[in-house]
Design an enzyme around this catalytic site. Structure first.
Site, PDB file in Angstrom:
ATOM      1  N   ILE A   1      -1.647   2.591 -29.976  1.00  0.00           N
ATOM      2  CA  ILE A   1      -1.913   3.484 -31.095  1.00  0.00           C
ATOM      3  C   ILE A   1      -2.690   2.719 -32.158  1.00  0.00           C
ATOM      4  CG2 ILE A   1      -0.819   4.793 -32.939  1.00  0.00           C
ATOM      5  CD1 ILE A   1       1.414   5.366 -30.797  1.00  0.00           C
TER       6      ILE A   1
ATOM      7  N   HIS B   1      -8.787  11.152 -23.086  1.00  0.00           N
ATOM      8  CA  HIS B   1      -7.422  11.346 -22.599  1.00  0.00           C
ATOM      9  C   HIS B   1      -7.472  12.126 -21.289  1.00  0.00           C
ATOM     10  CE1 HIS B   1      -3.100  11.640 -22.900  1.00  0.00           C
ATOM     11  NE2 HIS B   1      -3.204  12.908 -22.561  1.00  0.00           N
TER      12      HIS B   1
ATOM     13  N   GLY C   1      -1.918  10.826 -35.413  1.00  0.00           N
ATOM     14  CA  GLY C   1      -0.961  11.247 -34.389  1.00  0.00           C
ATOM     15  C   GLY C   1      -1.310  10.666 -33.022  1.00  0.00           C
TER      16      GLY C   1
END
Ligand code: GAR
Length: 208
Positions: free
Chosen positions: A92, A107, A141
């Site tokens: 992250i 992704h 996020g």
């Protein structure tokens, strides 16, 4: 040409596709460095073979997430990237990096379905018949930022995680090359999560 730093953790097949594309005249982006969070990432050797600078910011070398993020931020700043591409970077990216750089993440699922580190396994386990790949701007996020592009991939009978991931990666590479080229050449704007190509996105230097 837009300056791109690519971050990887593993094989780096997506990074390799970007390196190939960026070698073509007119692509609009140059990969100035490939960085990894571990020294053994296979993609680092591919970058070196392509004559591109590499660096590592190994997570284990730092006391905590904050220190690691500060080190990553400092390394990125040194390359003055117009875009940072997270291509199979399995960590992250912290707020201090996001505040200073535009980060594009890829992704292996159709977000918002199946975020996280096991997207292909999770999609198979759920039993979906269609999954795919997403390119999006990173925010604070996990896999939640504004979507730039998506491509669908059918789940075939008999697929396992490896076979499905391979099929996703073959479309994901093309999507990534297309997205980075378009962002670099056309700029972009984001409003209320809607990404539009064209616009002020990249601060191109006057000579480009
Ligand atoms: C890619 O499929 C990428 O989407 C995925 O890792 C793979 C890296 O392959 N990323 C994630 O799962 C992030 N949550 P590569 O190293 O061969 O480019």
């Amino acid at each position: 040409s837009a300056r791109v730093v690519v971050l990887i953790s593993g094989a780096g097949s997506n990074a390799a596709a970007l390196l190939d594309a960026a070698a073509e005249p007119g692509y609009g982006a140059t990969v100035v460095a490939v960085g990894a969070d571990r020294r053994g990432a296979g993609g680092l050797a591919l970058a070196q073979e392509a004559g591109v600078e590499t660096f590592t910011v190994p997570f284990a070398d730092y006391g905590d997430r904050g220190e690691w993020n500060a080190a990553l931020s400092e390394r990125l700043d040194a390359y003055r990237p117009d875009l940072v591409v997270s291509a199979g970077f399995m960590r992250i990216i912290g707020a201090e990096v996001l505040a200073r750089h535009t980060v594009v993440n890829i992704h292996p699922a159709l977000l918002p379905a199946f975020p996280g580190a096991h997207a292909v396994r999770d999609a198979l386990a759920y039993g979906v018949k269609v999954t795919g790949a997403t390119a999006h701007f990173a925010d604070s996020g996990v896999d939640t930022g504004p979507v730039i592009d998506q491509v669908a991939v059918r789940v075939e009978p008999g697929d396992d995680t490896a076979s499905l991931h391979e099929r996703i990666k073959s479309v994901e590479r093309r999507m990534l090359v297309d997205v980075v080229g378009r962002l670099a050449r056309e700029g972009w704007s984001v409003q209320d999560r809607q990404v539009s190509l064209g616009g002020p996105g990249i601060r191109q230097s006057p000579s480009t």
